[in-house]
Scaffold this motif. Structure first.
Motif, PDB file in Angstrom:
ATOM      1  N   LEU A  29       0.848  -1.205   0.000  1.00 44.08           N
ATOM      2  CA  LEU A  29       0.000   0.000   0.000  1.00 44.08           C
ATOM      3  C   LEU A  29       0.881   1.253   0.000  1.00 44.08           C
ATOM      4  N   THR A  32       2.398   1.625  -3.485  1.00 42.99           N
ATOM      5  CA  THR A  32       1.431   2.045  -4.510  1.00 42.99           C
ATOM      6  C   THR A  32       1.016   3.505  -4.313  1.00 42.99           C
ATOM      7  N   LEU A  33       0.899   3.928  -3.045  1.00 43.61           N
ATOM      8  CA  LEU A  33       0.535   5.329  -2.780  1.00 43.61           C
ATOM      9  C   LEU A  33       1.645   6.259  -3.258  1.00 43.61           C
ATOM     10  N   SER A  36       1.595   6.304  -6.993  1.00 43.89           N
ATOM     11  CA  SER A  36       0.433   7.088  -7.389  1.00 43.89           C
ATOM     12  C   SER A  36       0.750   8.586  -7.308  1.00 43.89           C
ATOM     13  N   ALA A  60      -8.931   1.998 -14.865  1.00 44.57           N
ATOM     14  CA  ALA A  60      -8.584   1.333 -13.597  1.00 44.57           C
ATOM     15  C   ALA A  60      -9.718   0.409 -13.135  1.00 44.57           C
ATOM     16  N   ILE A  81      -1.513  -4.217 -10.025  1.00 42.75           N
ATOM     17  CA  ILE A  81      -1.892  -3.263  -8.959  1.00 42.75           C
ATOM     18  C   ILE A  81      -1.144  -1.940  -9.138  1.00 42.75           C
ATOM     19  N   THR A  85      -3.036   1.629  -9.789  1.00 44.55           N
ATOM     20  CA  THR A  85      -2.800   2.783  -8.903  1.00 44.55           C
ATOM     21  C   THR A  85      -2.075   3.907  -9.658  1.00 44.55           C
ATOM     22  N   GLY A  89      -3.536   7.587 -10.053  1.00 39.27           N
ATOM     23  CA  GLY A  89      -2.704   8.728  -9.671  1.00 39.27           C
ATOM     24  C   GLY A  89      -2.596   9.725 -10.815  1.00 39.27           C
ATOM     25  N   THR A 198      -4.592  -4.808  -0.575  1.00 45.07           N
ATOM     26  CA  THR A 198      -4.007  -3.514  -0.945  1.00 45.07           C
ATOM     27  C   THR A 198      -4.948  -2.747  -1.865  1.00 45.07           C
ATOM     28  N   TYR A 199      -5.490  -3.457  -2.858  1.00 46.75           N
ATOM     29  CA  TYR A 199      -6.415  -2.833  -3.816  1.00 46.75           C
ATOM     30  C   TYR A 199      -7.616  -2.230  -3.074  1.00 46.75           C
ATOM     31  N   TYR A 202      -6.482   0.751  -0.953  1.00 45.40           N
ATOM     32  CA  TYR A 202      -6.104   1.873  -1.832  1.00 45.40           C
ATOM     33  C   TYR A 202      -7.362   2.575  -2.356  1.00 45.40           C
ATOM     34  N   PHE A 206      -8.321   6.411  -1.838  1.00 44.98           N
ATOM     35  CA  PHE A 206      -8.525   7.246  -3.033  1.00 44.98           C
ATOM     36  C   PHE A 206      -9.907   7.919  -2.989  1.00 44.98           C
TER      37      PHE A 206
END
Lengths: 223, 61
Positions: A29, A32-33, A36, A60, A81, A85, A89, A198-199, A202, A206
């Motif tokens: 996470l 990915t953040l 993003s 997405a 993933i 992301t 982003g 995580t998806y 996230y 978001f």
């Protein structure tokens, strides 16, 4: 003796597996953040039009529905993933470019970002430390999501400002409840795939950020 | 959202999402664990805290 060893070993193995899922989820996470955020900056650098947001979200969502379920149990899921992301982003960057042009835009963005962080960390910390199982919220959360999606589809064509604000408030509350539910699922072994976890988290972050941005924009007089 | 085709594409995608989510929602509503005593209160408290926090943020901006 053998039976005794097994009864001790099984909960220990289960706890290890749960800890591994939680650790991997939060690590992925974070990555990915970060990715993003980088993609949002790239999008802002190129001053992408608002249309980029819609195209990214549609892409997405399609990847999340059709590609992620087929790849989530393999290493390819990691690539998917990051693709999802990254696209979100990139789309977010187009929205942020719009907000930055408003008088209190930078302040609104910073407040929404900080607020999202506090909400996510607070709710996750609460779910992790309270020892409660929030799985009972599953029906409420998923039914609420369906209602919100119907409202969103209606408002795509109606474009009612009040409905838009009500949707943002509803999505914020639902995603907050979803963080409690999903974190609880990870702790109690209901979610064993860290890519899915995580998806889910996230998407919750978001959606909270986008909703908070809109609420602060409206009440801050920027919308 | 000026582009009508993008609006339609978005509506269709969300429609598909509803189609995907519907069985999951039904499953959780029918077979999901039921709340015990104090469970809803434990969930409502942090959600009320989120609402209060958002109100605070709105007042700050």
């Amino acid at each position: 003796m053998n039976r005794f060893n097994q009864t001790i070993a099984q909960p220990a193995q289960s706890a290890l597996a749960v800890n591994k899922v939680i650790k991997n989820t939060y690590m992925l996470l974070s990555a990915t953040l970060l990715f993003s955020g980088v993609m949002a900056m790239v999008s802002m650098f190129f001053a992408m039009p608002p249309m980029a947001y819609l195209i990214s979200v549609i892409g997405a969502m399609l990847l999340g529905m059709f590609v992620l379920p087929r790849t989530a149990n393999s290493s390819a899921g990691l690539g998917v993933i990051f693709l999802i992301t990254g696209m979100l982003g990139f789309g977010l960057g187009a929205i942020l470019t719009l907000y930055l042009q408003l008088p209190h835009g930078p302040q609104t963005i910073a407040t929404a970002l900080g607020g999202t962080g506090v909400i996510f960390l607070g709710l996750s910390g609460y779910a992790l430390t309270s020892k409660r199982d929030f799985s009972f919220m599953g029906g409420f959360v998923f039914a609420g999501m369906l209602v919100m999606m119907v409202a969103i589809v209606a408002n795509i064509f109606l474009s009612l400002p009040f409905l838009s604000l009500a949707i943002s408030a509803g999505v914020m509350l639902l995603m907050s409840a979803y963080i409690l539910f999903q974190t609880s699922q990870m702790i109690n072994g209901g979610e064993t795939n860290y890519i899915y976890a995580t998806y889910s988290l996230y998407m919750a972050i978001f959606n909270i950020f986008i909703s908070l941005l809109q609420i602060l924009g409206v009440f801050g007089g920027d919308d | 959202m000026d582009n009508i085709w993008l609006q339609i594409a978005m509506a269709v995608t969300i429609g598909m999402m509803i189609f995907f989510l519907f069985p999951r929602a039904m499953h959780w509503m029918k077979n999901g664990p039921k709340a015990g005593q104090g469970d809803w209160m434990a969930a409502v408290i942090p959600l009320v805290a989120v609402v209060a926090f958002v109100i605070l943020l709105v007042m700050m901006v």
